[in-house]
Design an enzyme around this catalytic site. Structure first.
Site, PDB file in Angstrom:
ATOM      1  N   ASP A  48      -0.382  -2.117  -1.580  1.00  0.00           N
ATOM      2  CA  ASP A  48      -0.334  -1.378  -0.323  1.00  0.00           C
ATOM      3  C   ASP A  48      -1.743  -1.211   0.249  1.00  0.00           C
ATOM      4  OD1 ASP A  48       2.367  -1.070  -0.494  1.00  0.00           O
ATOM      5  OD2 ASP A  48       2.307   0.997  -1.225  1.00  0.00           O
ATOM      6  N   TYR A  76      -2.389   0.420 -13.848  1.00  0.00           N
ATOM      7  CA  TYR A  76      -2.867   1.163 -12.687  1.00  0.00           C
ATOM      8  C   TYR A  76      -3.573   2.446 -13.124  1.00  0.00           C
ATOM      9  CZ  TYR A  76       0.419  -1.668  -9.912  1.00  0.00           C
ATOM     10  OH  TYR A  76       1.100  -2.692  -9.316  1.00  0.00           O
ATOM     11  N   ASP A  90       3.181   9.533  -0.996  1.00  0.00           N
ATOM     12  CA  ASP A  90       1.734   9.370  -1.056  1.00  0.00           C
ATOM     13  C   ASP A  90       1.097  10.145   0.091  1.00  0.00           C
ATOM     14  OD1 ASP A  90       1.800   7.771   1.296  1.00  0.00           O
ATOM     15  OD2 ASP A  90       1.997   5.938   0.119  1.00  0.00           O
ATOM     16  N   ARG A 183       4.179   5.393  -6.958  1.00  0.00           N
ATOM     17  CA  ARG A 183       4.489   6.516  -6.064  1.00  0.00           C
ATOM     18  C   ARG A 183       5.742   7.250  -6.540  1.00  0.00           C
ATOM     19  NH1 ARG A 183       5.914   4.551  -0.910  1.00  0.00           N
ATOM     20  NH2 ARG A 183       6.013   2.422  -1.708  1.00  0.00           N
TER      21      ARG A 183
END
Length: 304
Positions: A48, A76, A90, A183
């Site tokens: 993203d 991550y 988010d 997320r």
């Protein structure tokens, strides 16, 4: 061997780029095409615009191999804000709920809830996601105010741990299967803690064995940029999670023309893709079929 287009290996290669927050993955691909003067460039998994970190680019004929890298596990580093939930899960989203005086959880409580995500779990994708429903990405429906009841999908979390806690923000690291929404992990953590939460930062640090530590910065992708030879990731290295077979030139030529060859004198499974190498390097992907080694994707020709 290289072409006259910079020093791009003839059969293509991988290039690791550290994407900053802001540009889209596609935007970075467009920049790479202009910088390297190579039309055939693609990535192996979207990040993203909100996220930073490792973007694996495939250059030249190697773009045909994207499917063999996109399914690799990822790692991550993430940061979540406790006490506020948003519609996108988010910091870009609209606030749905904000606790006025939330009782923030202790570190022990957070670690206990995070441990509940370990293993194979069922995860409901975010409404704002690229997941397609009836051929349309969910985020387009969500922007119109449409809500679709999405079925949970199975993902796997092999490691998840807190790396810092400065209330109300918690940072954590996740090693997970492809297709996991970080997320959604932040959303579900907030729900489990009964305070709500959303992601405020996300960075991808690895794809399979490929690490962002060996990536070039996006700022290096300027017009006329020519990577140093060591910055190209050879396809045998990029795909070293596959079983590799080296074949003689006579067999390689047969594979190039779509023919099958006898199975080599080694144990090969029927089903999984097999990397093929000839005397010059990585040649392509084959599979065991009818007791033969049959070509699936063979790389030929320079980048265009």
């Amino acid at each position: 061997m290289t072409t006259d287009l910079g020093n791009v290996p003839e059969r293509g290669a991988a290039l690791l780029v550290d994407k900053p927050v802001g540009p889209s993955s596609h935007g970075l691909v467009v920049r790479a095409r202009r910088s390297l003067r190579v039309r055939r460039i693609g990535h192996t998994g979207t990040l993203d615009p909100f996220a930073s970190g490792l973007l694996v680019l495939l250059v030249g004929p190697a773009t045909r191999l994207s499917e063999y890298l996109s399914g690799l596990p990822k790692v991550y580093s993430a940061r979540a804000l406790l006490g506020i939930s948003t519609d996108t899960h988010d910091a870009r989203g609209r606030v749905l709920e904000a606790a006025q005086t939330p009782r923030l959880p202790t570190l022990d409580e957070i670690e206990e809830e995070l441990s509940g995500f370990l293993g194979r779990i069922q995860q409901v994708p975010p409404q704002f996601s690229a997941k397609k429903v009836n051929g349309e990405p969910m985020y387009k429906k969500a922007r119109r105010g449409e809500t679709v009841e999405l079925a949970p999908v199975e993902v796997e979390i092999s490691r998840i741990q807190v790396t810092g806690y400065n209330p109300p923000e918690v940072t954590f690291e996740v090693a997970c299967s492809a297709g996991t929404y970080i997320r959604a992990l932040a959303r579900d953590l907030g729900d489990r803690l009964s305070v709500g939460a959303h992601l405020t930062a996300l960075r991808r640090t690895s794809v399979g064995h490929l690490s962002v530590e060996h990536a070039i910065s996006a700022s290096e992708l300027q017009q006329g940029y020519v990577p140093d030879p060591e910055q190209w990731i050879d396809l045998t290295e990029a795909l070293d999670h596959l079983q590799m077979v080296r074949v003689p030139e006579e067999s390689a030529e047969r594979l190039r023309h779509g023919g099958s060859i006898p199975l080599p004198d080694m144990e090969l499974e029927s089903g999984p893709p097999i990397g093929i190498m000839d005397e010059t390097g990585f040649l392509g992907i084959a599979e065991v079929r009818d007791d033969q080694l049959a070509p699936r994707k063979i790389l030929m020709g320079p980048p265009q």
